[in-house]
Design a protein around this motif. Structure first.
Motif, PDB file in Angstrom:
ATOM      1  N   GLY A 192       0.675  -1.375   0.030  1.00  0.00           N
ATOM      2  CA  GLY A 192      -0.055   0.162  -0.060  1.00  0.00           C
ATOM      3  C   GLY A 192       0.744   1.033  -0.039  1.00  0.00           C
ATOM      4  O   GLY A 192       0.177   2.183  -0.456  1.00  0.00           O
ATOM      5  N   GLN A 193       2.233   1.010   0.231  1.00  0.00           N
ATOM      6  CA  GLN A 193       2.922   2.243   0.349  1.00  0.00           C
ATOM      7  C   GLN A 193       3.404   2.643  -1.196  1.00  0.00           C
ATOM      8  O   GLN A 193       3.571   3.756  -1.286  1.00  0.00           O
ATOM      9  N   SER A 205       2.889   2.963  -5.155  1.00  0.00           N
ATOM     10  CA  SER A 205       1.571   3.302  -5.764  1.00  0.00           C
ATOM     11  C   SER A 205       1.901   3.384  -7.404  1.00  0.00           C
ATOM     12  O   SER A 205       2.933   4.046  -7.586  1.00  0.00           O
ATOM     13  N   ALA A 245      -0.098  -1.853  -5.551  1.00  0.00           N
ATOM     14  CA  ALA A 245       0.080  -0.428  -6.192  1.00  0.00           C
ATOM     15  C   ALA A 245      -0.591   0.149  -6.901  1.00  0.00           C
ATOM     16  O   ALA A 245      -1.046   1.292  -7.172  1.00  0.00           O
ATOM     17  N   HIS A 263      -4.175  -0.300  -6.978  1.00  0.00           N
ATOM     18  CA  HIS A 263      -5.219   0.176  -6.035  1.00  0.00           C
ATOM     19  C   HIS A 263      -4.676   1.588  -5.587  1.00  0.00           C
ATOM     20  O   HIS A 263      -5.571   2.296  -5.304  1.00  0.00           O
ATOM     21  N   THR A 264      -3.504   1.623  -4.918  1.00  0.00           N
ATOM     22  CA  THR A 264      -3.153   2.902  -4.303  1.00  0.00           C
ATOM     23  C   THR A 264      -3.116   4.128  -5.095  1.00  0.00           C
ATOM     24  O   THR A 264      -3.707   4.968  -4.780  1.00  0.00           O
ATOM     25  N   LEU A 299      -5.432   7.575  -5.310  1.00  0.00           N
ATOM     26  CA  LEU A 299      -4.730   8.847  -5.272  1.00  0.00           C
ATOM     27  C   LEU A 299      -5.374   9.602  -6.219  1.00  0.00           C
ATOM     28  O   LEU A 299      -5.608  10.761  -6.146  1.00  0.00           O
ATOM     29  N   ARG A 354     -10.743  -2.955  -0.618  1.00  0.00           N
ATOM     30  CA  ARG A 354      -9.460  -2.203  -0.465  1.00  0.00           C
ATOM     31  C   ARG A 354      -9.427  -0.914  -1.201  1.00  0.00           C
ATOM     32  O   ARG A 354      -8.972   0.074  -0.657  1.00  0.00           O
ATOM     33  N   THR A 406      -9.311   2.775   1.049  1.00  0.00           N
ATOM     34  CA  THR A 406      -8.280   4.009   0.758  1.00  0.00           C
ATOM     35  C   THR A 406      -8.925   5.328   0.219  1.00  0.00           C
ATOM     36  O   THR A 406      -8.401   6.092   0.686  1.00  0.00           O
TER      37      THR A 406
END
Length: 759
Positions: A638-639, A641, A679, A681-682, A686, A715, A719
């Motif tokens: 998750g960190q 992206s 990544a 997903h994140t 964003l 997920r 987020t």
């Protein structure tokens, strides 16, 4: 001085023990009078001291039965009592009136009191598989007509024996005026047959034999409350594989019924919100993360980290699961078709699946599937709204005429309004299946007949060929009312606003697989600003080509190839495609040659499918949403992206996924696919939050509605909600209806009501 009052209580107040509750309350307070079911609700007449009458009125809402829902309690008459009249309190016969406004209760799971009696060897209902009382049992599935009385239900063929009749007429008894009340002597019975329909044994012997056969690895069709289930052990790979072969269900997960909440907690991680749902009278299937050490066959939910768990909700389930940990309990139907509900049809169409049949003789008047829910933080959302929730209403923002929302096509449902209430229908399935269209028509007629409604407005999807529209019109012969076409994603937005009690305007991030756009293209990754009266399209995913149209839905590698072409160019895409999908090498040139003629889409759902194909998770799916579920299922981290960019083109925000696709292509084979999936997903979250933030700055709007099937991805939802909160924006999520296309009919009616109000 004595007073006389007449009270009308409306809501879900029939079939839930409300009249017995009123009788006991009146007797406790020493009040004389009567109570009766009417077409408008429950009518109460009382004579007594004014302060005691006040106490009765206050207790109606403070002490009402747990399964009841009071929407209004109105004093119709309040005057001095010229004559004390009756000295007792009576339950009178039901009264049918011209206006039908009573609410129908949903089916309720067997209560703890009935379960305890069923397990007590000294009780006359010991091991009776149809035990019930005013607080539990079938309701919606057995009701033929209103007011809710036994002759108007599927219990009509079972006259009560003297013992049951005494309970029914005893105000101190838990079964006082319980319409499905029955026992071994007068009620429905159960029997076991082989696959040819030959009766092998009856009664408790049939239940015991069924249980033993399940232990032997046999597959059994079990008739329940809303339809048939297919049951077998979930612990044997050989048995589960056999069920998959027979049912033609290669990958789609099976639901598992645990014998207790303790066993469910051994099977999976059960958060507080999931536990509460499992133990509620609704008893839905709840998706939870399975525990690796539990000996569940991997074939129960292939490739999934989650398992759908439910607890026994009928007495028969409890009896079958005695001395067992769990059973597969999956709906007895074929893909996207309605659940089988009659004995005759079960024996006809399920004989190739089931080795034996556990049947009973209580008719299921309206078939209904199990509801499905998923926990999300401290709350939850529905993925399928059916048993336990139907036909509970929702509040409409204003009084309206009778409006019928025809719904969508894939996850179809309908909706009908009356006054200030809106009634979502049950999950029906894929309208492309003939059986689903028939089921739609029957359920639609059942709703309209029960509530004695004649639609004045028909609101339907903008798509000119949706079968839901044609089926609705086909079941309204001679319809002369107004018709209104509503854009698919506007309906999603309206449904989310209605559910959250927000009038709007709001920003809508409406993400799904397919929706017919106002420009004739396939929408599915949309940023809208609007309310019930209208919307503007303020942004969307970067458009791309959908090779073969529906063929790309079934074969995600096709859309994966399209993403590569848009990002890397045709030649590089061809070379990479041949490496990623060597078995498709001969087809790739053909796809490339027609790509420029393929439909244009902005679909977020298809984007997830394409990325899943790029990671080698899935080239072809066997059930709707499989590829996207696989991508979510493996996502870790998750960190990190993946890079998405936001551009402004011709007044709209464009969420450009090409940098993310290039990043995925560069890292496939060198980075763990689980990290890549996380990544993506994140990065997407964003990008979504950035566009919503920009729209909020431009418009001053702080509410963001998240609707569409993509938001079943927990997920992504979690987020995005977190990121929006950091920007001071309020996320509006679904809970009463699913975010998928089941909510479309709700939004259609909400939009129709707004248009009608402004006429």
């Amino acid at each position: 001085m004595l007073s006389h009052r007449k009270i009308l209580v409306s809501g879900i107040v029939q079939g839930v023990g409300f009249r017995p509750f009123c009788a006991r309350l009146a007797e406790r307070l020493g009040l004389a009078g009567s109570v009766r079911n009417t077409s408008g609700g429950v009518e109460i007449e009382l004579t007594g001291e004014p302060e005691i009458l006040d106490s009765f009125f206050q207790s109606l809402s403070a002490e009402n039965p747990p399964a009841s829902v009071i929407t209004s309690a109105v004093v119709l008459e309040n005057q001095p009592a010229s004559d004390p009249g009756e000295k007792t309190f009576r339950i009178l016969g039901s009264k049918k009136e011209e206006d039908q406004s009573v609410l129908i209760p949903p089916d309720l799971a067997v209560c703890d009191d009935c379960t305890a009696e069923m397990r007590d060897p000294s009780d006359r209902r010991y091991r009776y598989p149809f035990i019930n009382c005013t607080n539990c049992g079938p309701r919606y599935t057995i009701i033929r007509d209103l007011p809710y009385d036994r002759p108007k239900t599927a219990m009509a063929p079972f006259p009560m024996c003297p013992s049951c009749s005494r309970e029914y007429h005893d105000s101190s008894d838990r079964r006082f005026h319980a319409q499905p009340n029955a026992c071994f002597d007068c009620g429905p019975s159960v029997w076991l047959t082989d696959s040819w329909g030959t009766v092998l044994c009856r009664g408790d012997e049939a239940v015991g034999k069924c249980s033993a056969l399940l232990d032997e690895g046999r597959i059994i069709a079990v008739k329940g409350i809303g339809g048939f289930h297919i049951a077998c052990t979930p612990f044997s790979d050989e048995v589960v594989a056999r069920l998959r072969r027979r049912k033609g269900r290669k990958d789609k997960p099976f639901a598992v019924m645990a014998s207790s909440i303790e066993e469910a907690e051994r099977m999976a991680h059960i958060p507080a919100s999931a536990r509460e749902l499992m133990l509620s009278p609704r008893k839905p299937i709840v998706l939870c993360c399975r525990r690796a050490e539990y000996p569940l066959s991997d074939l129960v939910a292939p490739g999934q980290k989650t398992v759908g768990i439910l607890l026994p909700y009928s007495p028969l389930h409890h009896l079958i699961l005695e001395e067992k940990k769990a059973l597969i309990m999956t709906s007895a139907n074929f893909s996207d078709e309605p659940i089988v509900s009659s004995n005759e049809k079960a024996l006809s169409v399920l004989s190739g699946i089931a080795d034996f049949f556990l049947l009973h003789d209580r008719e299921i008047y309206m078939a209904i599937d199990d509801s499905v829910a998923a926990p999300l933080g401290r709350s939850y959302f529905l993925l399928r709204r059916a048993r336990g929730y139907i036909p509970a209403p929702m509040a409409l923002h204003a009084d309206s005429p009778v409006i019928f929302g025809a719904g969508a096509e894939m996850k179809s449902s309908f909706c009908v309004s009356k006054g200030d209430l809106l009634f979502p229908g049950q999950y029906l399935g894929d309208m492309k299946q003939r059986e689903t269209a028939v089921y739609y028509g029957r359920a639609m007629k059942h709703f309209l007949t029960l509530y004695e409604l004649t639609p004045e407005y028909l609101v339907h999807d903008l798509h000119p060929q949706f079968l839901s529209t044609a089926t609705a019109l086909g079941n309204l012969p001679g319809f002369r009312g107004e018709k209104l076409a509503v854009q698919h994603h506007h309906a999603h937005l309206a449904a989310c606003l209605l559910e959250n009690g927000v009038r709007g305007p709001a920003i809508g991030a409406i993400f799904d697989g397919t929706g017919y756009g106002e420009d004739g293209t396939v929408w599915g990754g949309e940023f809208l600003v609007g309310d019930f009266s209208g919307f503007s399209r303020r942004g969307h995913f970067l458009p791309s080509r959908l090779p073969g149209g529906d063929a790309s839905v079934a074969e995600p590698w096709r859309y994966g190839l399209s993403l590569l072409v848009e990002t890397l160019g045709e030649e590089t895409a061809r070379q990479l495609g041949e490496k990623l999908w060597p078995g498709r090498k001969d087809m790739i040139p053909m796809i490339l040659s027609v790509l420029r003629f393929s439909p244009v889409t902005t679909s977020c759902g298809r984007f997830f499918d394409g990325v899943a194909a790029l990671l080698g998770l899935m080239e072809r799916i066997t059930f709707d949403g499989q590829a996207a579920m696989a991508l979510e299922g493996i996502a870790e981290g998750g960190q990190l992206s993946a890079p998405f960019t936001v551009e402004r083109r011709e007044g709209r925000f464009i969420l450009d996924w090409k940098p993310a696709v290039r990043w995925v292509a560069d890292n496939v084979g060198t980075m763990r696919k689980e990290i890549i999936a996380g990544a993506v997903h994140t990065g997407l979250a964003l990008g979504v939050a950035e566009i919503c933030g920009c729209l909020a700055e431009e418009t001053g709007i702080r509410d963001v509605a998240l609707s569409g099937g993509v938001w079943q991805n927990r997920r992504l939802t979690a987020t995005v909600r977190k990121l929006l909160g950091e920007k001071g924006l309020n996320s509006l999520l679904h809970r009463l209806v699913p975010p998928n296309d089941e909510c479309v009919s709700v939004g259609q009616v909400a939009i129709g009501a707004e248009r009608w109000k402004k006429k």
